[in-house]
Design a protein around this motif. Structure first.
Motif, PDB file in Angstrom:
ATOM      1  N   SER A 306       0.814  -1.220   0.000  1.00 27.99           N
ATOM      2  CA  SER A 306       0.000   0.000   0.000  1.00 27.99           C
ATOM      3  C   SER A 306       0.845   1.265   0.000  1.00 27.99           C
ATOM      4  O   SER A 306       0.345   2.352  -0.245  1.00 27.99           O
ATOM      5  N   SER A 307       2.134   1.143   0.291  1.00 27.51           N
ATOM      6  CA  SER A 307       3.041   2.295   0.228  1.00 27.51           C
ATOM      7  C   SER A 307       4.457   1.784   0.026  1.00 27.51           C
ATOM      8  O   SER A 307       4.740   0.605   0.206  1.00 27.51           O
ATOM      9  N   ALA A 308       5.335   2.708  -0.348  1.00 25.52           N
ATOM     10  CA  ALA A 308       6.732   2.326  -0.576  1.00 25.52           C
ATOM     11  C   ALA A 308       7.512   2.268   0.731  1.00 25.52           C
ATOM     12  O   ALA A 308       8.628   1.763   0.771  1.00 25.52           O
ATOM     13  N   GLY A 309       6.939   2.793   1.810  1.00 26.68           N
ATOM     14  CA  GLY A 309       7.618   2.785   3.099  1.00 26.68           C
ATOM     15  C   GLY A 309       7.426   1.477   3.836  1.00 26.68           C
ATOM     16  O   GLY A 309       6.544   0.680   3.504  1.00 26.68           O
ATOM     17  N   LYS A 310       8.234   1.245   4.839  1.00 28.57           N
ATOM     18  CA  LYS A 310       8.147   0.013   5.625  1.00 28.57           C
ATOM     19  C   LYS A 310       7.339   0.262   6.888  1.00 28.57           C
ATOM     20  O   LYS A 310       7.706   1.080   7.721  1.00 28.57           O
ATOM     21  N   ARG A 311       6.234  -0.480   7.026  1.00 30.27           N
ATOM     22  CA  ARG A 311       5.310  -0.264   8.130  1.00 30.27           C
ATOM     23  C   ARG A 311       5.501  -1.271   9.255  1.00 30.27           C
ATOM     24  O   ARG A 311       4.955  -1.110  10.339  1.00 30.27           O
ATOM     25  N   TYR A 312       6.250  -2.361   9.014  1.00 29.24           N
ATOM     26  CA  TYR A 312       6.421  -3.394  10.026  1.00 29.24           C
ATOM     27  C   TYR A 312       7.897  -3.548  10.387  1.00 29.24           C
ATOM     28  O   TYR A 312       8.776  -3.303   9.567  1.00 29.24           O
ATOM     29  N   SER A 313       8.129  -4.002  11.603  1.00 34.75           N
ATOM     30  CA  SER A 313       9.503  -4.251  12.035  1.00 34.75           C
ATOM     31  C   SER A 313      10.020  -5.517  11.366  1.00 34.75           C
ATOM     32  O   SER A 313       9.232  -6.397  10.993  1.00 34.75           O
ATOM     33  N   PRO A 314      11.333  -5.656  11.219  1.00 31.50           N
ATOM     34  CA  PRO A 314      11.902  -6.882  10.631  1.00 31.50           C
ATOM     35  C   PRO A 314      11.499  -8.129  11.414  1.00 31.50           C
ATOM     36  O   PRO A 314      11.286  -9.191  10.830  1.00 31.50           O
ATOM     37  N   GLN A 315      11.370  -7.994  12.738  1.00 26.44           N
ATOM     38  CA  GLN A 315      11.000  -9.134  13.571  1.00 26.44           C
ATOM     39  C   GLN A 315       9.569  -9.589  13.259  1.00 26.44           C
ATOM     40  O   GLN A 315       9.283 -10.792  13.179  1.00 26.44           O
ATOM     41  N   PHE A 316       8.672  -8.617  13.057  1.00 28.80           N
ATOM     42  CA  PHE A 316       7.278  -8.966  12.769  1.00 28.80           C
ATOM     43  C   PHE A 316       7.163  -9.601  11.387  1.00 28.80           C
ATOM     44  O   PHE A 316       6.426 -10.581  11.201  1.00 28.80           O
ATOM     45  N   VAL A 317       7.872  -9.063  10.419  1.00 28.20           N
ATOM     46  CA  VAL A 317       7.853  -9.620   9.064  1.00 28.20           C
ATOM     47  C   VAL A 317       8.368 -11.056   9.081  1.00 28.20           C
ATOM     48  O   VAL A 317       7.820 -11.932   8.407  1.00 28.20           O
ATOM     49  N   LYS A 318       9.399 -11.299   9.849  1.00 28.81           N
ATOM     50  CA  LYS A 318       9.963 -12.646   9.932  1.00 28.81           C
ATOM     51  C   LYS A 318       8.986 -13.609  10.596  1.00 28.81           C
ATOM     52  O   LYS A 318       8.908 -14.789  10.241  1.00 28.81           O
ATOM     53  N   ALA A 319       8.211 -13.128  11.565  1.00 26.45           N
ATOM     54  CA  ALA A 319       7.278 -13.982  12.305  1.00 26.45           C
ATOM     55  C   ALA A 319       5.996 -14.253  11.526  1.00 26.45           C
ATOM     56  O   ALA A 319       5.296 -15.228  11.809  1.00 26.45           O
ATOM     57  N   ALA A 320       5.687 -13.411  10.551  1.00 24.24           N
ATOM     58  CA  ALA A 320       4.442 -13.574   9.786  1.00 24.24           C
ATOM     59  C   ALA A 320       4.439 -14.906   9.049  1.00 24.24           C
ATOM     60  O   ALA A 320       5.450 -15.318   8.480  1.00 24.24           O
ATOM     61  N   LYS A 321       3.294 -15.568   9.040  1.00 23.28           N
ATOM     62  CA  LYS A 321       3.180 -16.844   8.337  1.00 23.28           C
ATOM     63  C   LYS A 321       2.913 -16.634   6.849  1.00 23.28           C
ATOM     64  O   LYS A 321       3.294 -17.464   6.023  1.00 23.28           O
ATOM     65  N   LEU A 322       2.259 -15.534   6.518  1.00 23.95           N
ATOM     66  CA  LEU A 322       2.011 -15.201   5.111  1.00 23.95           C
ATOM     67  C   LEU A 322       2.083 -13.696   4.951  1.00 23.95           C
ATOM     68  O   LEU A 322       1.414 -12.949   5.669  1.00 23.95           O
ATOM     69  N   LEU A 323       2.896 -13.236   4.017  1.00 22.78           N
ATOM     70  CA  LEU A 323       3.046 -11.814   3.709  1.00 22.78           C
ATOM     71  C   LEU A 323       2.280 -11.505   2.431  1.00 22.78           C
ATOM     72  O   LEU A 323       2.375 -12.247   1.453  1.00 22.78           O
ATOM     73  N   HIS A 324       1.557 -10.385   2.444  1.00 23.25           N
ATOM     74  CA  HIS A 324       0.669 -10.061   1.320  1.00 23.25           C
ATOM     75  C   HIS A 324       0.929  -8.628   0.856  1.00 23.25           C
ATOM     76  O   HIS A 324       0.699  -7.678   1.599  1.00 23.25           O
ATOM     77  N   TRP A 325       1.398  -8.488  -0.384  1.00 23.04           N
ATOM     78  CA  TRP A 325       1.705  -7.178  -0.956  1.00 23.04           C
ATOM     79  C   TRP A 325       0.486  -6.606  -1.684  1.00 23.04           C
ATOM     80  O   TRP A 325       0.599  -6.147  -2.821  1.00 23.04           O
ATOM     81  N   ASN A 326      -0.698  -6.633  -1.053  1.00 19.47           N
ATOM     82  CA  ASN A 326      -1.849  -6.011  -1.706  1.00 19.47           C
ATOM     83  C   ASN A 326      -1.639  -4.503  -1.728  1.00 19.47           C
ATOM     84  O   ASN A 326      -1.117  -3.909  -0.794  1.00 19.47           O
ATOM     85  N   GLY A 327      -2.042  -3.868  -2.806  1.00 18.32           N
ATOM     86  CA  GLY A 327      -1.774  -2.453  -3.011  1.00 18.32           C
ATOM     87  C   GLY A 327      -1.048  -2.249  -4.330  1.00 18.32           C
ATOM     88  O   GLY A 327      -0.840  -3.185  -5.107  1.00 18.32           O
TER      89      GLY A 327
END
Length: 367
Positions: A306-327
């Motif tokens: 949804s934006s070019a900026g990073k909204r989540y911490s690296p730790q949260f991204v790593k813990a996510a079971k599925l990442l979704h680049w909707n936008g």
């Protein structure tokens, strides 16, 4: 005399059988009254195998449906690779595409390590959408018929009871069997991730207000929408990842219901103008209003595009079971967040037709 002897023999035989039956019944009663019976309990009572043993061997076949358009084929390839590499289950991919993409897709799959995956390629006929989608003649090239493939799941996989549907802009970081095992409540044909359920919710879209409730997708000025008595502030859900019970889907004629609202929108323009371009979500929101189960929010951590900026911490991204680049900002594009995570699962196109725009951009800037 012979008849009398025969009758006596039959009576004796019946008495013996009756005696044996009583003895057996008594034996069974004694065994079943034992607090720790062996071998005579119903099969449902047999203790489950230790988790360690079930983890080592998982023969469950999981159906995953994904749409693959030619201009986004690299996304579908990366998504399938991430699912394939993270599971010990037998996953079968049902890849929905258009006729002019089939050869390209086959070459990509056969010429890379993905050739070991189980998959079926399904040709989607856009003619099923005639009269159900209003296409602006000036923007006809932006119309994506494959976005509606999810509406026709029973037609695409008619002999399968349960499926997972995923968009092509996702990366899976855990075993997909966990998502597959999402419990669906009785009478529910699908389970989605609600837009109010996690830290990935409540995203403000510039000039569009909130994207996490029904009023963001439906035009409540229209009488047809008001008559549905759906609360405007009801939390919406994301249809880019969901689990479907196709038996229930068929019983409720979900596809026909979706087509009804698609056709009505062509005539009455029922969708909200604030989220222009979102033409697949509104009919799903209507049909599944308060009639869907929920998936774990970590199985659809979204808005990465949804934006070019990073909204989540690296730790949260790593813990996510599925990442979704909707936008609008896709990980294979020029500007995208967490593109390095996506690229780990991307398999280069052996034909050279699909290239990463971001890589070309970085090479140009380096020069």
């Amino acid at each position: 005399v012979n008849i009398s002897i025969l009758i006596v023999a039959v009576v004796v035989f019946l008495l013996v059988i009756h005696h044996n039956f009583l003895s057996l019944s008594d034996f069974l009663r004694r065994e079943l009254s034992d607090p720790n019976p062996l071998g005579l309990q119903p099969i449902d009572f047999i203790p489950a195998a230790p988790q360690r043993l079930t983890d080592e061997r998982n023969d469950k076949e999981i159906a995953v449906v994904i749409a693959a358009s030619d201009e986004r084929l690299g996304g579908a390839i990366a998504a399938m690779n991430s699912i394939y590499q993270h599971t010990r289950s037998s996953v079968v991919f049902h890849i929905v595409t258009l006729n002019d993409t089939v050869d390209h897709l086959r070459m990509w799959l056969r010429s890379t390590p993905l050739k070991n995956m189980k998959y079926r390629i399904l040709d989607f006929d856009p003619r099923v959408l005639e009269g159900k989608v209003q296409v602006d003649p000036q923007k006809a090239d932006t119309f994506k018929p494959l976005t509606f493939a999810r509406f026709y799941l029973p037609n695409l996989v008619p002999h399968i009871e349960k499926v997972i549907y995923v968009d092509d802009d996702v990366i899976v970081q855990d075993d997909i069997v966990e998502l597959y095992n999402t419990p669906l409540k009785p009478g529910h044909a699908a389970a989605f991730s609600d837009d109010c359920d996690s830290t990935s919710s409540k995203v403000a879209v510039r000039g569009a207000g909130n994207q996490y409730n029904y009023i963001g997708f439906l035009d409540y000025k229209k009488e047809t929408i008001r008559k549905l008595a759906m609360k405007a502030n009801t939390c919406s859900f994301n249809p880019g990842v969901f689990v479907a019970n196709l038996t229930e889907w068929k019983l409720q004629n979900i596809t026909k219901q979706l087509e009804k609202w698609m056709a009505l929108n062509v005539v009455e323009e029922l969708y909200s103008k604030t989220l222009a371009g979102s033409i697949t979500t509104p009919p799903l929101l209507i049909v599944f209003y308060k009639q869907h189960s929920s998936i774990d929010p970590m199985w659809n951590v979204r808005h990465l595009g949804s934006s070019a900026g990073k909204r989540y911490s690296p730790q949260f991204v790593k813990a996510a079971k599925l990442l979704h680049w909707n936008g609008h900002f896709k990980p294979w594009g020029r500007t995208a967040s967490y593109a390095e995570v996506w690229e780990k699962w991307y398999v280069p196109d052996p034909t050279g037709k699909f290239t990463l725009i971001r890589r070309h951009s970085e090479a140009y800037e380096a020069k």
